[in-house]
Design a protein around this motif. Structure first.
Motif, PDB file in Angstrom:
ATOM      1  N   LEU A 144       0.842  -1.249  -0.169  1.00  0.00           N
ATOM      2  CA  LEU A 144      -0.041   0.153   0.037  1.00  0.00           C
ATOM      3  C   LEU A 144       0.869   1.552   0.133  1.00  0.00           C
ATOM      4  O   LEU A 144       0.647   2.110  -0.641  1.00  0.00           O
ATOM      5  N   ASN A 145       1.999   1.344   0.737  1.00  0.00           N
ATOM      6  CA  ASN A 145       2.974   2.362   0.762  1.00  0.00           C
ATOM      7  C   ASN A 145       3.401   2.780  -0.533  1.00  0.00           C
ATOM      8  O   ASN A 145       3.531   3.907  -0.941  1.00  0.00           O
ATOM      9  N   ASP A 146       3.842   1.620  -1.358  1.00  0.00           N
ATOM     10  CA  ASP A 146       4.811   1.803  -2.527  1.00  0.00           C
ATOM     11  C   ASP A 146       3.446   2.238  -3.662  1.00  0.00           C
ATOM     12  O   ASP A 146       3.691   3.305  -4.543  1.00  0.00           O
ATOM     13  N   PHE A 147       2.337   1.830  -3.341  1.00  0.00           N
ATOM     14  CA  PHE A 147       1.170   2.203  -4.428  1.00  0.00           C
ATOM     15  C   PHE A 147       0.676   3.642  -4.056  1.00  0.00           C
ATOM     16  O   PHE A 147       0.874   4.572  -5.225  1.00  0.00           O
ATOM     17  N   LEU A 148       0.884   4.139  -2.776  1.00  0.00           N
ATOM     18  CA  LEU A 148       0.625   5.584  -2.490  1.00  0.00           C
ATOM     19  C   LEU A 148       1.438   6.544  -2.962  1.00  0.00           C
ATOM     20  O   LEU A 148       1.422   7.461  -3.349  1.00  0.00           O
ATOM     21  N   ASP A 149       2.754   6.017  -2.952  1.00  0.00           N
ATOM     22  CA  ASP A 149       4.012   6.987  -3.346  1.00  0.00           C
ATOM     23  C   ASP A 149       3.906   7.049  -4.790  1.00  0.00           C
ATOM     24  O   ASP A 149       4.347   7.931  -5.358  1.00  0.00           O
ATOM     25  N   GLU A 150       3.592   6.001  -5.378  1.00  0.00           N
ATOM     26  CA  GLU A 150       3.275   6.275  -7.000  1.00  0.00           C
ATOM     27  C   GLU A 150       2.383   7.266  -7.260  1.00  0.00           C
ATOM     28  O   GLU A 150       2.390   7.995  -8.477  1.00  0.00           O
TER      29      GLU A 150
END
Length: 84
Positions: free
Chosen positions: A77-83
């Motif tokens: 989720l964190n990687d997704f939100l960073d994208e």
């Protein structure tokens, strides 16, 4: 298929249907005919954009299935939100 061939097939179908004595079978035949007519009325060509959207959805569903099978790693989720 030539027109004469189509006509002979139609006549064969009509003859078969008129010889059916089972009411439930006739009802099923009628439902099939109606369902075919409904499909013809609602089917249309998709625009290029609609095809792209459908392909994206299809690919997303395939990825979800692969993730569920453990064949593909999901993005956190964190990687997704960073994208975003």
């Amino acid at each position: 298929m030539a027109t004469n061939d189509i006509q002979s097939v139609k006549l064969s179908i009509i003859n078969k249907i008129t010889n059916i004595e089972d009411k439930s079978l006739l009802k099923r035949v009628w439902e099939i005919i109606q369902s075919n007519e409904d499909t013809k009325q609602t089917s249309r060509a998709f625009s290029k954009e609609e095809k792209e959207i459908l392909n994206s959805i299809r690919k997303g569903i395939e990825e979800i299935k692969l993730i569920e099978k453990g064949k593909l790693k999901a993005t956190s989720l964190n990687d997704f939100l960073d994208e975003l």
